[in-house]
Design a protein around this motif. Structure first.
Motif, PDB file in Angstrom:
ATOM      1  N   GLY A 163       0.643   7.348   0.267  1.00  0.00           N
ATOM      2  CA  GLY A 163       1.109   8.592  -0.361  1.00  0.00           C
ATOM      3  C   GLY A 163       0.416   8.666  -1.732  1.00  0.00           C
ATOM      4  O   GLY A 163      -0.579   8.183  -2.075  1.00  0.00           O
ATOM      5  N   ILE A 164       1.256   9.415  -2.441  1.00  0.00           N
ATOM      6  CA  ILE A 164       0.900   9.688  -3.853  1.00  0.00           C
ATOM      7  C   ILE A 164       1.880   8.653  -4.924  1.00  0.00           C
ATOM      8  O   ILE A 164       3.260   8.938  -4.742  1.00  0.00           O
ATOM      9  N   THR A 165       1.381   7.631  -5.315  1.00  0.00           N
ATOM     10  CA  THR A 165       2.280   6.743  -6.130  1.00  0.00           C
ATOM     11  C   THR A 165       1.881   6.775  -7.722  1.00  0.00           C
ATOM     12  O   THR A 165       0.937   6.926  -8.121  1.00  0.00           O
ATOM     13  N   LEU A 166       3.152   6.940  -8.580  1.00  0.00           N
ATOM     14  CA  LEU A 166       2.819   7.142  -9.883  1.00  0.00           C
ATOM     15  C   LEU A 166       3.601   5.823 -10.603  1.00  0.00           C
ATOM     16  O   LEU A 166       4.808   5.446 -10.284  1.00  0.00           O
ATOM     17  N   SER A 167       2.837   4.779 -11.069  1.00  0.00           N
ATOM     18  CA  SER A 167       3.499   3.471 -11.483  1.00  0.00           C
ATOM     19  C   SER A 167       3.392   3.294 -13.059  1.00  0.00           C
ATOM     20  O   SER A 167       2.365   3.695 -13.549  1.00  0.00           O
ATOM     21  N   PHE A 168       4.515   3.005 -13.526  1.00  0.00           N
ATOM     22  CA  PHE A 168       4.582   3.049 -15.283  1.00  0.00           C
ATOM     23  C   PHE A 168       4.366   1.657 -15.533  1.00  0.00           C
ATOM     24  O   PHE A 168       4.134   0.641 -14.735  1.00  0.00           O
ATOM     25  N   ARG A 169       4.042   1.473 -16.697  1.00  0.00           N
ATOM     26  CA  ARG A 169       3.659   0.035 -17.327  1.00  0.00           C
ATOM     27  C   ARG A 169       4.292  -0.973 -16.924  1.00  0.00           C
ATOM     28  O   ARG A 169       5.771  -0.869 -16.864  1.00  0.00           O
TER      29      ARG A 169
ATOM     30  N   GLU B 144       5.208  -1.958 -14.133  1.00  0.00           N
ATOM     31  CA  GLU B 144       5.833  -1.977 -12.702  1.00  0.00           C
ATOM     32  C   GLU B 144       7.476  -1.483 -13.330  1.00  0.00           C
ATOM     33  O   GLU B 144       8.171  -1.918 -12.449  1.00  0.00           O
ATOM     34  N   ALA B 145       7.646  -1.366 -14.336  1.00  0.00           N
ATOM     35  CA  ALA B 145       9.101  -1.011 -14.859  1.00  0.00           C
ATOM     36  C   ALA B 145       9.756   0.114 -13.586  1.00  0.00           C
ATOM     37  O   ALA B 145      10.906   0.036 -13.488  1.00  0.00           O
ATOM     38  N   ALA B 146       8.824   1.014 -13.629  1.00  0.00           N
ATOM     39  CA  ALA B 146       9.295   2.191 -12.644  1.00  0.00           C
ATOM     40  C   ALA B 146       8.058   2.545 -11.742  1.00  0.00           C
ATOM     41  O   ALA B 146       7.063   2.495 -12.164  1.00  0.00           O
ATOM     42  N   ARG B 147       8.187   3.087 -10.433  1.00  0.00           N
ATOM     43  CA  ARG B 147       7.354   3.484  -9.645  1.00  0.00           C
ATOM     44  C   ARG B 147       7.879   4.544  -8.783  1.00  0.00           C
ATOM     45  O   ARG B 147       8.948   4.485  -8.226  1.00  0.00           O
ATOM     46  N   LEU B 148       7.071   5.904  -8.867  1.00  0.00           N
ATOM     47  CA  LEU B 148       7.583   6.791  -7.847  1.00  0.00           C
ATOM     48  C   LEU B 148       6.734   7.120  -6.954  1.00  0.00           C
ATOM     49  O   LEU B 148       5.141   7.342  -7.158  1.00  0.00           O
ATOM     50  N   ARG B 149       6.928   7.205  -5.611  1.00  0.00           N
ATOM     51  CA  ARG B 149       6.094   7.406  -4.643  1.00  0.00           C
ATOM     52  C   ARG B 149       6.563   8.815  -3.869  1.00  0.00           C
ATOM     53  O   ARG B 149       7.822   9.045  -3.567  1.00  0.00           O
ATOM     54  N   ILE B 150       5.508   9.836  -3.600  1.00  0.00           N
ATOM     55  CA  ILE B 150       5.667  10.887  -3.043  1.00  0.00           C
ATOM     56  C   ILE B 150       5.035  10.823  -1.490  1.00  0.00           C
ATOM     57  O   ILE B 150       3.929  10.629  -1.585  1.00  0.00           O
ATOM     58  N   GLY B 151       5.694  10.940  -0.480  1.00  0.00           N
ATOM     59  CA  GLY B 151       5.182  11.006   1.010  1.00  0.00           C
ATOM     60  C   GLY B 151       5.609  11.933   1.778  1.00  0.00           C
ATOM     61  O   GLY B 151       6.289  13.031   1.195  1.00  0.00           O
ATOM     62  N   GLY B 152       5.293  12.041   2.996  1.00  0.00           N
ATOM     63  CA  GLY B 152       5.941  13.180   3.740  1.00  0.00           C
ATOM     64  C   GLY B 152       5.268  12.842   5.427  1.00  0.00           C
ATOM     65  O   GLY B 152       4.576  11.989   5.559  1.00  0.00           O
ATOM     66  N   LYS B 153       5.724  13.801   6.241  1.00  0.00           N
ATOM     67  CA  LYS B 153       5.385  13.669   7.582  1.00  0.00           C
ATOM     68  C   LYS B 153       5.235  15.270   8.121  1.00  0.00           C
ATOM     69  O   LYS B 153       6.134  16.246   7.598  1.00  0.00           O
TER      70      LYS B 153
END
Length: 421
Positions: free
Chosen positions: A46-52, A54-63
């Motif tokens: 998916g689309i993953t936004l990782s912060f410095r 790895e303190a936070a990581r946001l992943r967006i997916g779907g089907k």
């Protein structure tokens, strides 16, 4: 009737899925740095936004799951079984936010289901060793078949016995695990979409043990139990099954409204053995409905046996611990290697499967019907984010819940196009 999606949601998912299925030069070009130390990655996850750090990581997916098919009933006098030969089965957007290594937040929304669009909406805490606490709308810990993800089922639909699985509701769950065992205990109310307080309270527990877990061989054993007390003003209880095909207009087995139900007890037994590309699994579920006024309880049952074989790839891996929720000790989906990807000149991965399932909804004054299904299926995974499925379902229902209990012999062909990440 099959649910309809909004017009734009499948198109958005399809465009994103097409992007993720591109060759390495297009989609796997590595993380893109941002101005504040964050990185953006677009890949098969998916689309993953990782912060410095790895303190936070946001992943967006779907089907997107698009079903198509045809069916026929051998007896005369029944209406057309598939009034719609094409329908969107699922059209999801999902997001996952990880805060450090101890907190996971998940949210899934299905545009194709106007009645229950919210699926998982969960917060999980994993700070204690081998322990996870989860709260939110999620699956109750019951049934290996139900707990397996929608993207990874061997067939387009789960077995007839899935009619007894409580599926998703809002509650709290505590899970523990060792190297070979898991234990999940939970308390649930109703579903977040239809009212948390409207369906009583349930206590559900599942325990699993893998006496064999070496190399690519796994022997899985499981036991689950659930009891839900129903309030007097709750909606009538109803149990039914759609004959392992989403496109069927009506259920062949259906208890109808059980208006005097006071509680529902369930017990489930499960077993599975996987070795390399081969996997066989089976479940038996017995359900008892307690009733007001001292009336005799109603007992229903169902089960299945299924086997699958990956013809030219690795088998399904055994996942002992989830990232959140109650989906412990399940088998994951089929993986496609780099050389096997269609965009890299390969032919994808092929999997075949067979299943026998049965359900009995006849007891006492309730004549819900008895059905037995045989399902044969083929899956083709041309790339990491794509799947095409073809299933043949032969069903025999006698007696049925239609036209005074008439016997029904039906043949159905179901196809599915699926893009996911």
């Amino acid at each position: 009737m099959p649910s309809r999606s909004t017009a734009w949601a499948p198109a958005v998912l399809l465009v994103l899925g097409n992007l993720l299925a591109q060759p390495a030069s297009a989609a796997d070009q590595g993380p893109l740095p941002g101005p504040y130390g964050e990185t953006l990655t677009v890949d098969d996850k998916g689309i993953t936004l990782s912060f410095r750090d790895e303190a936070a990581r946001l992943r967006i997916g779907g089907k997107l799951q698009l079903d198509f098919g045809a069916a026929a009933i051998r007896q005369p006098g029944f209406p057309e079984p598939f009034p719609d030969t094409v329908a969107v089965r699922r059209s999801w957007i999902e997001s996952y936010l990880s805060l450090g290594k101890s907190l996971e937040i998940a949210f899934q929304y299905d545009f194709a289901d106007p009645m229950r669009p919210i699926n998982d909406a969960v917060v999980a805490w994993r700070a204690l060793p081998d322990t996870m606490l989860s709260v939110g709308n999620m699956k109750e810990p019951f049934s290996l078949d139900q707990l397996s993800g929608d993207n990874t089922t061997v067939f387009t639909e789960r077995s007839l016995a899935d009619a007894f699985a409580p599926a998703r509701n809002f509650g709290f769950a505590a899970g523990r695990n060792g190297e070979r065992w898991t234990l999940v205990a939970s308390v649930f109310g109703g579903n977040a979409n239809t009212g948390i307080r409207s369906e009583g309270v349930a206590a559900t527990t599942r325990a699993t043990w893998a006496p064999i877990r070496t190399g690519d061989a796994v022997l899985h054993l499981g036991l689950a139990g659930s009891y839900r007390s129903l309030p007097r003003d709750a909606e009538p209880l109803q149990l039914s099954s759609r004959s392992e095909a989403f496109l069927f207009a009506r259920q062949f087995v259906d208890t109808g409204d059980i208006r005097d139900a006071t509680g529902v007890g369930r017990i489930g037994l499960e077993a599975a053995y996987g070795s390399g590309p081969f996997l066989v699994q089976a479940e038996y579920v017995r359900t008892q409905v307690e009733r007001f006024g001292g009336a005799r309880p109603l007992s229903f049952q169902g089960g299945y046996v299924q086997a699958s074989y990956v013809l030219n790839g690795r088998g399904r891996a055994y996942a002992l611990v989830p990232k959140y929720g109650t989906t412990y000790a399940i088998f994951e989906g089929v993986k496609v290697g780099d050389a096997q990807r269609l965009v890299n000149g390969g032919f994808g991965v092929f999997e075949v499967g067979a299943r026998i399932s049965a359900i009995d909804l006849d007891d006492g004054s309730v004549r819900g019907g008895i059905e037995r299904d045989l399902t044969l299926g083929v899956n083709w995974y041309p790339d990491r984010n794509l799947r095409l499925t073809a299933d043949y379902v032969r069903s025999r229902t006698a007696p049925s819940a239609l036209q005074g209990g008439r016997a029904i012999d039906a043949d159905a062909f179901i196809g599915r196009f699926q893009v996911y990440w």
